[in-house]
Scaffold this motif. Structure first.
Motif, PDB file in Angstrom:
ATOM      1  N   ILE A   7      -3.333   9.496  -3.195  1.00 52.48           N
ATOM      2  CA  ILE A   7      -3.019   8.568  -4.277  1.00 52.48           C
ATOM      3  C   ILE A   7      -2.995   9.336  -5.581  1.00 52.48           C
ATOM      4  O   ILE A   7      -3.882  10.145  -5.846  1.00 52.48           O
ATOM      5  CB  ILE A   7      -4.073   7.442  -4.351  1.00 52.48           C
ATOM      6  CG1 ILE A   7      -3.963   6.560  -3.112  1.00 52.48           C
ATOM      7  CG2 ILE A   7      -3.899   6.623  -5.613  1.00 52.48           C
ATOM      8  CD1 ILE A   7      -5.048   5.521  -3.035  1.00 52.48           C
ATOM      9  N   ASN A   8      -1.970   9.075  -6.380  1.00 53.86           N
ATOM     10  CA  ASN A   8      -1.864   9.695  -7.691  1.00 53.86           C
ATOM     11  C   ASN A   8      -1.890   8.571  -8.727  1.00 53.86           C
ATOM     12  O   ASN A   8      -0.912   7.845  -8.887  1.00 53.86           O
ATOM     13  CB  ASN A   8      -0.575  10.509  -7.796  1.00 53.86           C
ATOM     14  CG  ASN A   8      -0.427  11.207  -9.119  1.00 53.86           C
ATOM     15  OD1 ASN A   8      -1.125  10.893 -10.087  1.00 53.86           O
ATOM     16  ND2 ASN A   8       0.491  12.154  -9.178  1.00 53.86           N
ATOM     17  N   GLU A  13       4.043   4.068 -10.126  1.00 49.95           N
ATOM     18  CA  GLU A  13       4.050   3.186  -8.962  1.00 49.95           C
ATOM     19  C   GLU A  13       2.657   2.652  -8.685  1.00 49.95           C
ATOM     20  O   GLU A  13       1.675   3.400  -8.765  1.00 49.95           O
ATOM     21  CB  GLU A  13       4.506   3.936  -7.711  1.00 49.95           C
ATOM     22  CG  GLU A  13       5.935   4.367  -7.711  1.00 49.95           C
ATOM     23  CD  GLU A  13       6.262   5.173  -6.472  1.00 49.95           C
ATOM     24  OE1 GLU A  13       7.268   4.868  -5.845  1.00 49.95           O
ATOM     25  OE2 GLU A  13       5.493   6.095  -6.152  1.00 49.95           O
ATOM     26  N   PRO A  14       2.551   1.373  -8.321  1.00 52.75           N
ATOM     27  CA  PRO A  14       1.243   0.825  -7.957  1.00 52.75           C
ATOM     28  C   PRO A  14       0.669   1.562  -6.747  1.00 52.75           C
ATOM     29  O   PRO A  14       1.424   2.087  -5.915  1.00 52.75           O
ATOM     30  CB  PRO A  14       1.544  -0.634  -7.599  1.00 52.75           C
ATOM     31  CG  PRO A  14       2.904  -0.922  -8.115  1.00 52.75           C
ATOM     32  CD  PRO A  14       3.620   0.386  -8.239  1.00 52.75           C
ATOM     33  N   ILE A  19       0.679   3.928  -0.998  1.00 56.62           N
ATOM     34  CA  ILE A  19       0.131   3.894   0.364  1.00 56.62           C
ATOM     35  C   ILE A  19       1.229   3.485   1.345  1.00 56.62           C
ATOM     36  O   ILE A  19       1.440   4.130   2.380  1.00 56.62           O
ATOM     37  CB  ILE A  19      -1.068   2.924   0.452  1.00 56.62           C
ATOM     38  CG1 ILE A  19      -2.223   3.415  -0.424  1.00 56.62           C
ATOM     39  CG2 ILE A  19      -1.514   2.743   1.905  1.00 56.62           C
ATOM     40  CD1 ILE A  19      -3.319   2.372  -0.642  1.00 56.62           C
ATOM     41  N   GLU A  20       1.913   2.419   1.009  1.00 53.60           N
ATOM     42  CA  GLU A  20       2.986   1.884   1.853  1.00 53.60           C
ATOM     43  C   GLU A  20       4.052   2.946   2.119  1.00 53.60           C
ATOM     44  O   GLU A  20       4.447   3.176   3.269  1.00 53.60           O
ATOM     45  CB  GLU A  20       3.588   0.690   1.117  1.00 53.60           C
ATOM     46  CG  GLU A  20       4.576  -0.117   1.850  1.00 53.60           C
ATOM     47  CD  GLU A  20       5.071  -1.288   0.992  1.00 53.60           C
ATOM     48  OE1 GLU A  20       6.222  -1.687   1.225  1.00 53.60           O
ATOM     49  OE2 GLU A  20       4.339  -1.780   0.108  1.00 53.60           O
ATOM     50  N   GLU A  21       4.517   3.606   1.069  1.00 50.25           N
ATOM     51  CA  GLU A  21       5.569   4.620   1.205  1.00 50.25           C
ATOM     52  C   GLU A  21       5.112   5.795   2.067  1.00 50.25           C
ATOM     53  O   GLU A  21       5.880   6.305   2.887  1.00 50.25           O
ATOM     54  CB  GLU A  21       6.003   5.119  -0.176  1.00 50.25           C
ATOM     55  CG  GLU A  21       6.788   4.107  -0.976  1.00 50.25           C
ATOM     56  CD  GLU A  21       8.126   3.751  -0.351  1.00 50.25           C
ATOM     57  OE1 GLU A  21       8.854   4.660   0.072  1.00 50.25           O
ATOM     58  OE2 GLU A  21       8.432   2.542  -0.277  1.00 50.25           O
ATOM     59  N   ARG A  56      -4.860  -3.888   1.856  1.00 50.82           N
ATOM     60  CA  ARG A  56      -4.376  -5.074   2.565  1.00 50.82           C
ATOM     61  C   ARG A  56      -2.926  -5.360   2.165  1.00 50.82           C
ATOM     62  O   ARG A  56      -2.084  -5.656   3.014  1.00 50.82           O
ATOM     63  CB  ARG A  56      -5.252  -6.291   2.276  1.00 50.82           C
ATOM     64  CG  ARG A  56      -4.741  -7.558   2.998  1.00 50.82           C
ATOM     65  CD  ARG A  56      -5.620  -8.774   2.771  1.00 50.82           C
ATOM     66  NE  ARG A  56      -6.879  -8.603   3.461  1.00 50.82           N
ATOM     67  CZ  ARG A  56      -8.071  -8.591   2.864  1.00 50.82           C
ATOM     68  NH1 ARG A  56      -8.167  -8.761   1.549  1.00 50.82           N
ATOM     69  NH2 ARG A  56      -9.171  -8.423   3.560  1.00 50.82           N
ATOM     70  N   ARG A  57      -2.634  -5.246   0.886  1.00 54.40           N
ATOM     71  CA  ARG A  57      -1.269  -5.508   0.418  1.00 54.40           C
ATOM     72  C   ARG A  57      -0.286  -4.509   1.024  1.00 54.40           C
ATOM     73  O   ARG A  57       0.816  -4.884   1.439  1.00 54.40           O
ATOM     74  CB  ARG A  57      -1.210  -5.461  -1.102  1.00 54.40           C
ATOM     75  CG  ARG A  57       0.157  -5.819  -1.636  1.00 54.40           C
ATOM     76  CD  ARG A  57       0.141  -6.142  -3.089  1.00 54.40           C
ATOM     77  NE  ARG A  57       1.470  -6.496  -3.546  1.00 54.40           N
ATOM     78  CZ  ARG A  57       1.782  -6.692  -4.800  1.00 54.40           C
ATOM     79  NH1 ARG A  57       0.857  -6.596  -5.735  1.00 54.40           N
ATOM     80  NH2 ARG A  57       3.013  -6.989  -5.142  1.00 54.40           N
ATOM     81  N   ALA A  58      -0.662  -3.245   1.076  1.00 58.60           N
ATOM     82  CA  ALA A  58       0.204  -2.224   1.682  1.00 58.60           C
ATOM     83  C   ALA A  58       0.452  -2.554   3.155  1.00 58.60           C
ATOM     84  O   ALA A  58       1.598  -2.520   3.622  1.00 58.60           O
ATOM     85  CB  ALA A  58      -0.422  -0.835   1.538  1.00 58.60           C
ATOM     86  N   TYR A  59      -0.604  -2.892   3.897  1.00 59.13           N
ATOM     87  CA  TYR A  59      -0.467  -3.227   5.312  1.00 59.13           C
ATOM     88  C   TYR A  59       0.392  -4.482   5.488  1.00 59.13           C
ATOM     89  O   TYR A  59       1.245  -4.537   6.369  1.00 59.13           O
ATOM     90  CB  TYR A  59      -1.838  -3.438   5.952  1.00 59.13           C
ATOM     91  CG  TYR A  59      -2.491  -2.184   6.511  1.00 59.13           C
ATOM     92  CD1 TYR A  59      -2.195  -0.906   6.030  1.00 59.13           C
ATOM     93  CD2 TYR A  59      -3.434  -2.277   7.525  1.00 59.13           C
ATOM     94  CE1 TYR A  59      -2.815   0.215   6.541  1.00 59.13           C
ATOM     95  CE2 TYR A  59      -4.054  -1.151   8.052  1.00 59.13           C
ATOM     96  CZ  TYR A  59      -3.738   0.095   7.565  1.00 59.13           C
ATOM     97  OH  TYR A  59      -4.338   1.214   8.080  1.00 59.13           O
ATOM     98  N   GLN A  60       0.189  -5.491   4.649  1.00 57.95           N
ATOM     99  CA  GLN A  60       0.985  -6.722   4.754  1.00 57.95           C
ATOM    100  C   GLN A  60       2.464  -6.432   4.529  1.00 57.95           C
ATOM    101  O   GLN A  60       3.322  -6.934   5.260  1.00 57.95           O
ATOM    102  CB  GLN A  60       0.500  -7.768   3.749  1.00 57.95           C
ATOM    103  CG  GLN A  60      -0.818  -8.398   4.124  1.00 57.95           C
ATOM    104  CD  GLN A  60      -1.391  -9.291   3.026  1.00 57.95           C
ATOM    105  OE1 GLN A  60      -1.074  -9.141   1.847  1.00 57.95           O
ATOM    106  NE2 GLN A  60      -2.259 -10.219   3.415  1.00 57.95           N
ATOM    107  N   ASN A  61       2.760  -5.616   3.531  1.00 55.85           N
ATOM    108  CA  ASN A  61       4.152  -5.268   3.250  1.00 55.85           C
ATOM    109  C   ASN A  61       4.780  -4.493   4.411  1.00 55.85           C
ATOM    110  O   ASN A  61       5.927  -4.735   4.794  1.00 55.85           O
ATOM    111  CB  ASN A  61       4.276  -4.473   1.952  1.00 55.85           C
ATOM    112  CG  ASN A  61       3.986  -5.306   0.723  1.00 55.85           C
ATOM    113  OD1 ASN A  61       3.903  -6.531   0.789  1.00 55.85           O
ATOM    114  ND2 ASN A  61       3.800  -4.646  -0.400  1.00 55.85           N
TER     115      ASN A  61
END
Length: 129
Positions: A7-8, A13-14, A19-21, A56-61
């Motif tokens: 993480i930077n 970027e949020p 994480i998602e990317e 959680r948001r990254a996993y949900q996306n």
């Protein structure tokens, strides 16, 4: 399981998007194969030093986009992603990174020929290594 994610906080970027990317990149590059178990949301949050809500948001996306699936009581797993989607995502990832690099070069007032020369030098270094 620990994922090679960084993480930077200085990037615009949020964190959830970073994480998602990175997880998506691990999946499309086949560093994470279909049916591979992923760390729990809490474990990943702890590893990355961020909130459970963020992971959680990254996993949900990722689940909404079809890259991962959650099985109640068992965990979260990598989904099978078709070849065309992998190819599209790989191109998008490299394109976006190159575009960011060009934008940074422009901010530092590099000319187009200087940017081309720099890219060619980096390509040579990386492929000759």
């Amino acid at each position: 399981m620990s994922l090679p994610i960084e993480i930077n906080e200085e990037r615009q970027e949020p964190i959830y998007h970073q994480i998602e990317e990175q997880i998506m990149t691990l999946i499309v590059s086949e560093h994470l194969l279909a049916e591979t178990a992923l760390p729990s949301i809490r474990a990943l949050a702890s590893q990355l030093g961020c909130s459970v809500i963020t992971t959680r948001r990254a996993y949900q996306n990722l689940e909404q986009r079809g890259y991962i699936k959650t099985v109640r009581g068992k965990g979260t797993f990598v989904q099978q992603v078709d070849t065309k989607e992998k190819s599209t995502q790989k191109f998008k990832t490299v394109h976006d990174a190159a575009k960011r690099a060009v934008q940074i070069a422009k901010q530092h007032e590099y000319s187009e020929p200087e940017v081309k020369e720099l890219f060619l030098k980096i390509i040579k270094e990386e492929y000759d290594a």
